[in-house]
Scaffold this motif. Structure first.
Motif, PDB file in Angstrom:
ATOM      1  N   GLY A  35       0.801  -1.227   0.000  1.00  0.00           N
ATOM      2  CA  GLY A  35       0.000   0.000   0.000  1.00  0.00           C
ATOM      3  C   GLY A  35       0.824   1.261   0.000  1.00  0.00           C
ATOM      4  O   GLY A  35       0.394   2.288  -0.509  1.00  0.00           O
ATOM      5  N   HIS A  36       2.015   1.205   0.586  1.00  0.00           N
ATOM      6  CA  HIS A  36       2.849   2.413   0.617  1.00  0.00           C
ATOM      7  C   HIS A  36       4.307   2.027   0.393  1.00  0.00           C
ATOM      8  O   HIS A  36       5.203   2.573   1.014  1.00  0.00           O
ATOM      9  CB  HIS A  36       2.659   3.188   1.910  1.00  0.00           C
ATOM     10  CG  HIS A  36       2.889   2.391   3.159  1.00  0.00           C
ATOM     11  ND1 HIS A  36       2.401   1.127   3.330  1.00  0.00           N
ATOM     12  CD2 HIS A  36       3.556   2.684   4.301  1.00  0.00           C
ATOM     13  CE1 HIS A  36       2.761   0.672   4.523  1.00  0.00           C
ATOM     14  NE2 HIS A  36       3.464   1.592   5.115  1.00  0.00           N
ATOM     15  N   ASP A  37       4.495   1.062  -0.514  1.00  0.00           N
ATOM     16  CA  ASP A  37       5.855   0.644  -0.840  1.00  0.00           C
ATOM     17  C   ASP A  37       6.287   1.282  -2.168  1.00  0.00           C
ATOM     18  O   ASP A  37       5.789   2.346  -2.529  1.00  0.00           O
ATOM     19  CB  ASP A  37       5.969  -0.886  -0.840  1.00  0.00           C
ATOM     20  CG  ASP A  37       4.819  -1.549  -1.586  1.00  0.00           C
ATOM     21  OD1 ASP A  37       4.179  -0.863  -2.407  1.00  0.00           O
ATOM     22  OD2 ASP A  37       4.557  -2.742  -1.360  1.00  0.00           O
ATOM     23  N   TRP A  38       7.180   0.612  -2.908  1.00  0.00           N
ATOM     24  CA  TRP A  38       7.828   1.309  -4.026  1.00  0.00           C
ATOM     25  C   TRP A  38       7.025   1.298  -5.321  1.00  0.00           C
ATOM     26  O   TRP A  38       7.448   1.883  -6.314  1.00  0.00           O
ATOM     27  CB  TRP A  38       9.246   0.764  -4.229  1.00  0.00           C
ATOM     28  CG  TRP A  38      10.096   1.163  -3.078  1.00  0.00           C
ATOM     29  CD1 TRP A  38      10.344   0.434  -1.945  1.00  0.00           C
ATOM     30  CD2 TRP A  38      10.726   2.427  -2.890  1.00  0.00           C
ATOM     31  NE1 TRP A  38      11.093   1.170  -1.063  1.00  0.00           N
ATOM     32  CE2 TRP A  38      11.342   2.392  -1.614  1.00  0.00           C
ATOM     33  CE3 TRP A  38      10.830   3.588  -3.659  1.00  0.00           C
ATOM     34  CZ2 TRP A  38      12.063   3.479  -1.110  1.00  0.00           C
ATOM     35  CZ3 TRP A  38      11.540   4.658  -3.151  1.00  0.00           C
ATOM     36  CH2 TRP A  38      12.148   4.594  -1.892  1.00  0.00           C
ATOM     37  N   ILE A  39       5.869   0.657  -5.347  1.00  0.00           N
ATOM     38  CA  ILE A  39       5.114   0.560  -6.596  1.00  0.00           C
ATOM     39  C   ILE A  39       3.916   1.519  -6.644  1.00  0.00           C
ATOM     40  O   ILE A  39       3.296   1.707  -7.699  1.00  0.00           O
ATOM     41  CB  ILE A  39       4.655  -0.903  -6.842  1.00  0.00           C
ATOM     42  CG1 ILE A  39       4.291  -1.131  -8.313  1.00  0.00           C
ATOM     43  CG2 ILE A  39       3.520  -1.295  -5.905  1.00  0.00           C
ATOM     44  CD1 ILE A  39       5.419  -0.918  -9.288  1.00  0.00           C
ATOM     45  N   SER A  40       3.619   2.161  -5.534  1.00  0.00           N
ATOM     46  CA  SER A  40       2.378   2.933  -5.465  1.00  0.00           C
ATOM     47  C   SER A  40       2.289   4.028  -6.535  1.00  0.00           C
ATOM     48  O   SER A  40       1.294   4.121  -7.260  1.00  0.00           O
ATOM     49  CB  SER A  40       2.204   3.531  -4.070  1.00  0.00           C
ATOM     50  OG  SER A  40       0.968   4.186  -3.975  1.00  0.00           O
ATOM     51  N   ASN A  41       3.320   4.836  -6.661  1.00  0.00           N
ATOM     52  CA  ASN A  41       3.276   5.885  -7.684  1.00  0.00           C
ATOM     53  C   ASN A  41       3.205   5.311  -9.100  1.00  0.00           C
ATOM     54  O   ASN A  41       2.598   5.918  -9.984  1.00  0.00           O
ATOM     55  CB  ASN A  41       4.521   6.786  -7.578  1.00  0.00           C
ATOM     56  CG  ASN A  41       4.296   7.956  -6.637  1.00  0.00           C
ATOM     57  OD1 ASN A  41       3.160   8.243  -6.262  1.00  0.00           O
ATOM     58  ND2 ASN A  41       5.375   8.622  -6.247  1.00  0.00           N
ATOM     59  N   SER A  42       3.840   4.167  -9.326  1.00  0.00           N
ATOM     60  CA  SER A  42       3.786   3.560 -10.658  1.00  0.00           C
ATOM     61  C   SER A  42       2.372   3.110 -10.984  1.00  0.00           C
ATOM     62  O   SER A  42       1.918   3.216 -12.132  1.00  0.00           O
ATOM     63  CB  SER A  42       4.739   2.369 -10.750  1.00  0.00           C
ATOM     64  OG  SER A  42       6.070   2.781 -10.567  1.00  0.00           O
ATOM     65  N   MET A  43       1.657   2.589  -9.990  1.00  0.00           N
ATOM     66  CA  MET A  43       0.263   2.201 -10.213  1.00  0.00           C
ATOM     67  C   MET A  43      -0.565   3.415 -10.627  1.00  0.00           C
ATOM     68  O   MET A  43      -1.365   3.349 -11.568  1.00  0.00           O
ATOM     69  CB  MET A  43      -0.313   1.549  -8.957  1.00  0.00           C
ATOM     70  CG  MET A  43       0.282   0.191  -8.644  1.00  0.00           C
ATOM     71  SD  MET A  43      -0.287  -0.468  -7.055  1.00  0.00           S
ATOM     72  CE  MET A  43      -2.033  -0.693  -7.390  1.00  0.00           C
ATOM     73  N   SER A  44      -0.376   4.517  -9.913  1.00  0.00           N
ATOM     74  CA  SER A  44      -1.107   5.744 -10.273  1.00  0.00           C
ATOM     75  C   SER A  44      -0.791   6.147 -11.705  1.00  0.00           C
ATOM     76  O   SER A  44      -1.690   6.416 -12.503  1.00  0.00           O
ATOM     77  CB  SER A  44      -0.702   6.908  -9.363  1.00  0.00           C
ATOM     78  OG  SER A  44      -1.152   6.712  -8.057  1.00  0.00           O
ATOM     79  N   PHE A  45       0.487   6.180 -12.032  1.00  0.00           N
ATOM     80  CA  PHE A  45       0.862   6.732 -13.330  1.00  0.00           C
ATOM     81  C   PHE A  45       0.738   5.741 -14.480  1.00  0.00           C
ATOM     82  O   PHE A  45       0.685   6.150 -15.638  1.00  0.00           O
ATOM     83  CB  PHE A  45       2.218   7.435 -13.274  1.00  0.00           C
ATOM     84  CG  PHE A  45       2.023   8.911 -13.079  1.00  0.00           C
ATOM     85  CD1 PHE A  45       1.747   9.424 -11.824  1.00  0.00           C
ATOM     86  CD2 PHE A  45       2.011   9.785 -14.151  1.00  0.00           C
ATOM     87  CE1 PHE A  45       1.499  10.778 -11.644  1.00  0.00           C
ATOM     88  CE2 PHE A  45       1.760  11.138 -13.989  1.00  0.00           C
ATOM     89  CZ  PHE A  45       1.504  11.637 -12.734  1.00  0.00           C
ATOM     90  N   LEU A  46       0.664   4.449 -14.183  1.00  0.00           N
ATOM     91  CA  LEU A  46       0.216   3.504 -15.210  1.00  0.00           C
ATOM     92  C   LEU A  46      -1.166   3.940 -15.685  1.00  0.00           C
ATOM     93  O   LEU A  46      -1.433   4.064 -16.885  1.00  0.00           O
ATOM     94  CB  LEU A  46       0.132   2.080 -14.632  1.00  0.00           C
ATOM     95  CG  LEU A  46      -0.730   1.121 -15.451  1.00  0.00           C
ATOM     96  CD1 LEU A  46      -0.056   0.795 -16.776  1.00  0.00           C
ATOM     97  CD2 LEU A  46      -1.047  -0.149 -14.681  1.00  0.00           C
TER      98      LEU A  46
END
Lengths: 391, 391
Positions: free
Chosen positions: A169-180
């Motif tokens: 939920g707040h690890d290194w992929i969160s921003n990538s999910m948003s910007f995908l």
């Protein structure tokens, strides 16, 4: 007239049943969020949390971290770069002649939605553009915004269920999910807007790097969701809060969708799991309040932005999306539960409890596929060694 | 080491079984198409059919029509425009430091494929870049091409099954289907290449408006399909010929996939439906021939290009894709037949006949959603009135 087979939502690769059974949704005249149309003032895009972070209003640490917020992880950096490439092509010249067979708003609405699904949108809906959904000023250069298009087309893209399952939920992929989801919906919106312009109607794409509109009221009026407890975001009955949206505004004559009611106001009242799990303690646990003409739950924008931007053990934060009971895959079991929650208010309290009992919202580290890496001034740091996350 | 859950192909929205069961495919050491590696010469991109059309080698009518080939329909025009926007961002500078945890080729290959699926690729595969798959010269400016990257990542995007079902194969949507898949796979390739560069490895995206590589041999070696009867194109066991591909080349250490054998050489020998239905009579009905080191069926490039470019009753032509028995949705029934055809040679002749008996390959006008319109020098003509297609 050309015959049109409308699937409303994506139904592409031979699925026997529509994966998103939009026709089963209850349509209503106005959004379930009370909106005082006469009281809502247009918003200045410069007043958003990220702009405030950038200006230093949340302190020097958040200001400094904002500069590397998206680029400190290479995947979110690459996706942000793509969204930036799409920014200058959001608008363009209208074609000089109007295409035949485009004078019927009902036909056009179906045609435009089918085109959006052909372009691989996960969901699309249409409303009249509320004047209060147009920003007063651009966040980029402070220029005043005037946008008089009559209609708005909302385009949703899933942030990827599998990744949401794997994530803490707040690890290194969160921003990538948003910007995908931001970049992909932006790509579709840019193509769709250009297509409509070629048909002879003014049209403009609005996406993460180039909005002239506030998205949530558009999604509400276009029947793409209800406002949920998570601050100022719209929840789709089939994607939950696990999506981002782009918009196309246009003057092409379009029949509009009606808002939907799937019981979310009651559900969020009973749930509050997002507020409980928010690592920034930003989401309110209480009742709704009226702000700028909207009666909705409140989120502390400063706390939310500071958590996301200041997160030292990850890139961004989407804990609220991750733990939301509506963040589910669309399997037969979850379809059944989804329908029950929508139709039977009595089921909702039980569903909220069952979501915890069954362990939903916990990360599945075995499904993890991304790299825990951090770019610090052009040099990589292996964050995995620090956080002990990948033992 | 970060644990990775590899799905190989797209398995995202809670499907219980992998929609594309790649693990059931038979892997072999070399592609089923006989390739004489020492005899294959690198190809000049300027020798392609469209370049020849553009130069007038197929006559003045085809030359004139080529200029408006993609833009005479507004949707293919919009999609072409997007691909052009992606052209300048295919390449870029490599990041100055290498990301940790990226020294294991097996891990990297899984990670890169998972990233491609996260970016919504329909299929992805990896091979060593064969030197003969690099063009000698660019079609755009005639500049010589040198590309020494070690690996190639193939990315496939479906041209949309529903639209393929609806289409007559050579009507007004054909070019849009191609460029939906070209632009979308190009979008993914551009993001993926930029991501790999940020990880510290050289990488370049190759897509419809910016190829430095010949795609078919890459797809063969990456296990994404076998060469089929339709001229020089690769057929995927689950998407059939209904896809387009983009490629990322890189020096990032990657484990490679093996070529696959699903019986297509035998199947295409027995079928020939594409040759029978080709409105340009371009696809050969005979046996394979050796050309530039490849032993494969032959297609008359001049006839194929002239049919597509010169088509006055539509935009392009994809009849071969439309009528191919492998162009199917991935329903349980078709999965079963697919497996039977792959595993039991005796089934193939029957399957070819049954495909005709059951009426596959005929258009479904009730599913049609696009506009039959033609832009003639900036003014629209309603082609529907001419062809009587939309009565």
């Amino acid at each position: 007239m050309i015959r049109v087979f409308s699937s409303d939502y994506r139904r592409r690769n031979g699925a026997r049943t529509d994966p998103f059974p939009v026709r089963t949704l209850r349509r209503i005249e106005r959004p379930t969020t009370k909106i005082d149309d006469s009281a809502v003032r247009r918003v200045d895009e410069r007043d958003g949390g990220f702009r405030r972070a950038d200006r230093g209003e949340y302190g020097p640490v958040i200001q400094r971290e904002y500069r590397r917020f998206m680029t400190k992880h290479p995947l979110s950096g690459a996706l942000l770069g793509m969204s930036k490439h799409l920014a200058p092509i959001a608008a363009g010249e209208t074609g000089k002649s109007i295409a035949p067979s485009t004078d019927n708003p009902v036909f056009n609405a179906r045609h435009i939605k089918e085109t959006a699904y052909f372009l691989r949108a996960d969901a699309a809906g249409i409303c009249e553009l509320p004047p209060y959904a147009v920003f007063t000023h651009s966040r980029w250069d402070g220029s005043p915004i005037e946008l008089a298009h009559k209609y708005a087309i909302g385009i949703l893209i899933d942030q990827d269920w599998k990744t949401a399952q794997a994530s803490a939920g707040h690890d290194w992929i969160s921003n990538s999910m948003s910007f995908l989801a931001y970049s992909t919906s932006g790509f579709i919106a840019c193509v769709l807007a250009e297509y409509i312009r070629k048909l002879g109607y003014p049209a403009r794409a609005h996406h993460a790097m180039n909005y002239q509109v506030v998205v949530p009221p558009i999604l509400l009026w276009a029947g793409l969701g209800e406002m949920c407890r998570i601050g100022d975001i719209v929840l789709n009955p089939f994607l939950g809060p696990r999506f981002k949206a782009a918009v196309v505004t246009t003057d092409m004559p379009l029949a509009v969708d009606k808002p939907i009611d799937f019981g979310l106001q009651d559900f969020c009242d009973k749930c509050g799991k997002c507020a409980r799990e928010c690592p920034g303690q930003a989401i309110g646990r209480g009742a709704k309040e009226t702000h700028n003409g909207y009666e909705r739950w409140t989120t502390d924008v400063k706390k939310c932005t500071s958590m996301r931007v200041g997160n030292q053990l990850g890139s961004g934060c989407g804990m609220c999306i991750k733990v939301c009971p509506w963040n589910k895959p669309f399997t037969p079991f979850h379809r059944f539960v989804n329908r029950a929650i929508r139709d039977f208010p009595a089921v909702r309290s039980l569903a909220v409890k069952a979501d915890d009992w069954l362990g939903y919202g916990k990360p599945k580290p075995g499904w993890k596929w991304w790299l825990d890496v951090e770019d610090v001034d052009g040099v990589y740091r292996d964050t995995a060694r620090m956080s002990g996350d990948n033992e």
